[in-house]
Design a protein around this motif. Structure first.
Motif: not given
Length: 180
Positions: A5, A10, A13, A83, A143
């Motif tokens: 991240m 992402n 992630a 997050q 996210t």
């Protein structure tokens, strides 16, 4: 996942998130099967006598079924504050604790279920936290979201999870041994 991240990656992630969930499911199933297969010897090692064994067996049988809920709740809850949703992560913990405190007297005394009621209250509380975490991580706010395509184990990612997670695992395991 946090490392990726930070790199604005992402997609990778989310693969960590998905692989973590898959491994939690697998380890929960193994733990549950192992404890169910060995519950009497385990309970004896922990001091269950002939008089207490039926109560301990009843509690453990019900409680161990909830292993999957607590494993996923604890494991996936780490992805929530990473997050930026610390309050949501705190609610996860509080939800299970408060619900368990409310259900214990109801099941144990009002419904006269005794030890089995205590175990059932715990499992229901863990299930509520489990649902809360999964709904959040499959929702629109975070996210990183749980996506079906990221649930297939990727050995490269799993290796990194094991390497980074081994130190906290051994610290937690040794603390558990000390408590026992």
């Amino acid at each position: 996942a946090a490392i990726h991240m930070g790199k604005q990656d992402n997609r990778t992630a989310e693969k960590f998130l998905g692989n973590s969930l898959s491994m939690l499911l697998i380890t929960s199933a193994l733990i549950t099967a192992g404890v169910l297969a060995l519950k009497s010897p385990i309970l004896r090692v922990f001091g269950a006598s002939d008089q207490t064994l039926p109560y301990a067996d009843s509690y453990l049988t019900i409680y161990i079924i909830g292993t999957i809920f607590v494993q996923i709740t604890v494991g996936m809850n780490y992805y929530i504050p990473s997050q930026g949703f610390a309050k949501t992560a705190m609610i996860t913990t509080m939800l299970g604790a408060v619900l368990n405190m409310a259900l214990d007297p109801l099941f144990i005394f009002a419904m006269n279920m005794g030890v089995a009621g205590a175990a059932l209250a715990t499992v229901i509380s863990q299930f509520a936290s489990f649902v809360w975490v999964l709904l959040f991580l499959m929702g629109k706010k975070p996210t990183l979201c749980i996506r079906r395509e990221n649930l297939r184990p990727d050995w490269k990612i799993l290796r990194q999870i094991i390497i980074l997670g081994s130190a906290p695992f051994f610290m937690s395991a040794s603390e558990g041994v000390l408590h026992v």
